[in-house]
Design an enzyme around this catalytic site. Sequence first.
Site, PDB file in Angstrom:
ATOM      1  N   ASN A   1      37.717  38.591  43.074  1.00  0.00           N
ATOM      2  CA  ASN A   1      36.666  39.077  43.313  1.00  0.00           C
ATOM      3  C   ASN A   1      36.723  40.439  42.799  1.00  0.00           C
ATOM      4  OD1 ASN A   1      36.257  36.871  44.917  1.00  0.00           O
ATOM      5  ND2 ASN A   1      36.926  37.707  46.645  1.00  0.00           N
ATOM      6  N   ASP A   2      37.668  41.251  43.071  1.00  0.00           N
ATOM      7  CA  ASP A   2      37.887  42.681  42.389  1.00  0.00           C
ATOM      8  C   ASP A   2      38.008  42.586  40.969  1.00  0.00           C
ATOM      9  OD1 ASP A   2      37.282  44.307  44.710  1.00  0.00           O
ATOM     10  OD2 ASP A   2      39.053  43.954  45.679  1.00  0.00           O
TER      11      ASP A   2
ATOM     12  N   ARG B   1      43.387  38.252  55.553  1.00  0.00           N
ATOM     13  CA  ARG B   1      43.027  39.652  55.325  1.00  0.00           C
ATOM     14  C   ARG B   1      43.129  40.530  56.535  1.00  0.00           C
ATOM     15  NH1 ARG B   1      38.761  36.759  52.275  1.00  0.00           N
ATOM     16  NH2 ARG B   1      38.583  37.895  50.284  1.00  0.00           N
TER      17      ARG B   1
ATOM     18  N   ARG C   1      48.300  39.919  53.795  1.00  0.00           N
ATOM     19  CA  ARG C   1      47.809  40.971  53.034  1.00  0.00           C
ATOM     20  C   ARG C   1      47.806  42.181  53.711  1.00  0.00           C
ATOM     21  NH1 ARG C   1      42.430  41.082  49.792  1.00  0.00           N
ATOM     22  NH2 ARG C   1      41.412  41.724  51.756  1.00  0.00           N
TER      23      ARG C   1
ATOM     24  N   GLU D   1      44.526  42.187  41.088  1.00  0.00           N
ATOM     25  CA  GLU D   1      43.019  42.324  41.186  1.00  0.00           C
ATOM     26  C   GLU D   1      42.508  43.530  40.508  1.00  0.00           C
ATOM     27  OE1 GLU D   1      41.948  42.617  45.184  1.00  0.00           O
ATOM     28  OE2 GLU D   1      43.505  43.874  45.762  1.00  0.00           O
TER      29      GLU D   1
ATOM     30  N   ARG E   1      30.750  44.799  43.101  1.00  0.00           N
ATOM     31  CA  ARG E   1      30.203  43.493  43.762  1.00  0.00           C
ATOM     32  C   ARG E   1      29.495  43.614  45.020  1.00  0.00           C
ATOM     33  NH1 ARG E   1      36.397  42.588  46.302  1.00  0.00           N
ATOM     34  NH2 ARG E   1      35.410  41.119  47.967  1.00  0.00           N
TER      35      ARG E   1
ATOM     36  N   HIS F   1      32.091  41.167  51.634  1.00  0.00           N
ATOM     37  CA  HIS F   1      32.972  40.782  52.767  1.00  0.00           C
ATOM     38  C   HIS F   1      32.208  39.867  53.841  1.00  0.00           C
ATOM     39  CE1 HIS F   1      36.027  42.942  50.526  1.00  0.00           C
ATOM     40  NE2 HIS F   1      36.857  42.069  50.810  1.00  0.00           N
TER      41      HIS F   1
ATOM     42  N   CYS G   1      43.646  33.868  45.031  1.00  0.00           N
ATOM     43  CA  CYS G   1      43.021  33.809  46.396  1.00  0.00           C
ATOM     44  C   CYS G   1      41.390  34.596  46.352  1.00  0.00           C
ATOM     45  CB  CYS G   1      43.745  34.542  47.263  1.00  0.00           C
ATOM     46  SG  CYS G   1      44.006  36.345  46.922  1.00  0.00           S
TER      47      CYS G   1
HETATM   48  C1  PEP Z   1      39.851  39.708  45.867  1.00  0.00           C
HETATM   49  O1  PEP Z   1      39.745  40.751  45.347  1.00  0.00           O
HETATM   50  O2  PEP Z   1      39.440  38.600  45.143  1.00  0.00           O
HETATM   51  C2  PEP Z   1      40.375  39.422  47.095  1.00  0.00           C
HETATM   52  C3  PEP Z   1      40.794  38.235  47.512  1.00  0.00           C
HETATM   53  O3  PEP Z   1      40.292  40.404  47.919  1.00  0.00           O
HETATM   54  P1  PEP Z   1      39.145  40.935  48.742  1.00  0.00           P
HETATM   55  O4  PEP Z   1      37.854  39.934  48.524  1.00  0.00           O
HETATM   56  O5  PEP Z   1      39.337  40.768  50.137  1.00  0.00           O
HETATM   57  O6  PEP Z   1      38.811  42.114  48.066  1.00  0.00           O
HETATM   58 MG    MG Z   2      40.112  42.356  46.489  1.00  0.00          MG
END
Ligand code: PEP
Ligand code: MG
Length: 537
Positions: free
Chosen positions: A451-452, A294, A330, A428, A462, A187, A499
């Site tokens: 991402n997740d 976020r 979110r 996710e 990650r 993040h 996203c």
């Molecule tokens: C994701 O997981 O892709 C996402 C957009 O949320 P974050 O990166 O905040 O976990």
């Molecule tokens: Mg996420």
Amino acid sequence: MVKCTGKSVLKGIAIGKIYVYRKKEFTLVRTQIANVDDEIKRFELAVEAAEKQLETLYQEALETVGEKEAKIFEVHGMMLEDEGYLEDIKAMIRDKCNAEYAVKEVGDNYSQMFAAMDNEYMRARSVDILDISNKVINILAGVGDDSIKSDEPVILLADDLTPSETISMDKDKVLAFVTVHGSANSHTAILARSLNLPSLVNTDVALLDEYQGKMAIVDGFSDEFVINPPEDVLEDLTQKRDKWVEEAEKLKKLIGQDNVTTDGRRVNVYCNIGGVDDVERVIQADGGGIGLFRSEFLYLGRDTCPTEEEQFESYKAVLEKMEGKKVIIRTLDIGADKKADYLGLEPEENPAMGYRAIRICLGQPDIFRTQLRAIYRASAYGTAAIMFPMIISVDEIKKIKAIVEEVKQELREENIPMGEVELGIMIETPAAAIISDQLAKEVEFFSIGTNDLTQYTLAIDRQNQKLESICDTHHTAILRLIQMTVENGHKENAWVGICGELASDTKLTKTFVDMGIDELSVSPTYVLQLRKTIREI
Ligand code: PEP
Ligand code: MG
């Protein structure tokens, strides 16, 4: 000249002086002291030193910003002399508690007491109490203040940065981050990207004091960090930076244009934000809406949960600034790398797969209700939508909807106006993608968090920089899960967006358009580049 290599999180170039950032590293634990008198003396000396610091701050503020703004340091000085506060701390020390812990404990109690008062002025003092207590604790523990002391913007060189450290930083003072640790999907990296800071993580650089104030260049194109560049290198990279700025200028011609392919397929290009301050960049970049707010960033870098009022003000400000364009908020996605000590969450063996996000919200519904109330109250000021993170089952959505209905009913009874609010979920987890046919019946939209989704599908943490070289973000498994989600969403008339960071990967834009994606939500930095790519398909 020293040349180091890192992993770029944004293609761009920053040139400036280095600021070596060191953390306040100490753990506050209760210990049993041997000599009460010595400990009380140590505490009294720390209070005296804190008072001196406050006097200096008062004088500095008086000269630079004026009497009204300087007043706060005078108030802090007076609070530090409060007999009740000092006596309560000494009483704990007499009970053989170490001074640092006693200050923290009493400070927290006083702060909570102020926070619960009816009077707005007194409520605001709750943060001041924490501030002065931290000052005394830092002096006792012998650690310095970690704010950036520089008149000009700097390249911040750090071992690693947590999202809360990043969020608390004075952004006007930072040109770029360079960290020894960290991964490009963390993040902190995402924040750097949304702030348009060409930063490097996982860099083979030593954190030497002698680098303080030295000239340096961060080259996000070649993943290089150059310290003390000679004239010719500086000149070359200045030219490269100017070209980068020029390219970004050229893209501005696309402002006001549609995100439409040559054969007429329209895709919404929205933006990811972490707070009200980011909205300006969304507007400048001509983002069509906000696809991911976020909201957990409102909970980071502070000592207590944001109140309903504080959250309401933030959501309302974002909605108003977006003037009717969609804003998808979110709900709290705290946990894993995003930590808030005041929530008292226990350390876990495997936090990415632990008690986080919607699991906390359903486990501690008071926190969830406060946030939902704030969002629904703000919904009267624009076009709000809500999405829920880390969903794995239909049952969770049913529980969420029941709470949402209760909150709405409560607000109706209080005659509070509300707007229409779309409800969606993040896809996710592989579980959510696989049962997206069932989930689609429950919601109005899906937003795929790649991402997740990537970390859980590939079993690659990650945050783990060692695994980045094998983390194939274009892995067929991920693309199939995305395709399946789009198809299942559409069958039930739910729109589907992405996203996660993959949304800005222009090598995949055509693939996503072919899959039928409805929306891509990216850092404001990438909006125009993405528009250009879509228009060329
Ligand atoms: C994701 O997981 O892709 C996402 C957009 O949320 P974050 O990166 O905040 O976990
Ligand atoms: Mg996420």
